[in-house]
Design an enzyme around this catalytic site. Sequence first.
Site, PDB file in Angstrom:
ATOM      1  N   CYS A  30       0.831  -1.205   0.000  1.00 46.79           N
ATOM      2  CA  CYS A  30       0.000   0.000   0.000  1.00 46.79           C
ATOM      3  C   CYS A  30       0.871   1.263   0.000  1.00 46.79           C
ATOM      4  CB  CYS A  30      -0.900  -0.048   1.238  1.00 46.79           C
ATOM      5  SG  CYS A  30      -1.768   1.478   1.628  1.00 46.79           S
ATOM      6  N   CYS A  33       0.139   3.726   2.772  1.00 49.25           N
ATOM      7  CA  CYS A  33       0.615   3.154   4.048  1.00 49.25           C
ATOM      8  C   CYS A  33       2.113   3.402   4.206  1.00 49.25           C
ATOM      9  CB  CYS A  33       0.352   1.649   4.091  1.00 49.25           C
ATOM     10  SG  CYS A  33      -1.384   1.174   3.995  1.00 49.25           S
TER      11      CYS A  33
END
Length: 124
Positions: A30, A33
Site C-alpha cells: 500500500c 501506508c
Amino acid sequence: MTTKNLTMADFESTIAGNGIVLVDFWAPWCGPCRAFAPVFEKSSQTHPEIVHAKVDTETEQQLAAMANIRSIPTIMAFREGVLVYSQPGALPAPALEDLVTWIEALDMAEIHNRIAEQRAASRS
C-alpha cells in the site's frame, strides 16, 4: 519509542494494558501506508508514553477482519481500552499531532459513564 507490531495473540492485551494506543492497519503493498509510516514512527518518538502499534493486514487477516478494516491505512485509537477513534486514510503529521492532543484531552470518566448508560439501556 519505536512502533510495536501487533498480532492476534497480543492485540487485546496491548489495548487493555496501556493508557493510549494508536494502531496503524497497513499492508506492505500500500503506497499511502508506506508514505504514512515515517509520520507514525516520528509520532512514536515524540510521544513515547503512547503505544504506537502496527497491524500488517496481509499477515493478520483475521485481526483485520475482526477490526472491520475495509480500507488501508486505517488508524484506530484506544484510550483506557475504549475505541475512541477509527478512520481510514493517512494523516499528515499536524493532523496526527492534533489527534493525539484530542485523545489526551478526552474526559474518560464521561465516556465510561456513557458506555455504562448504553449498556444499561440495552439490557432494559
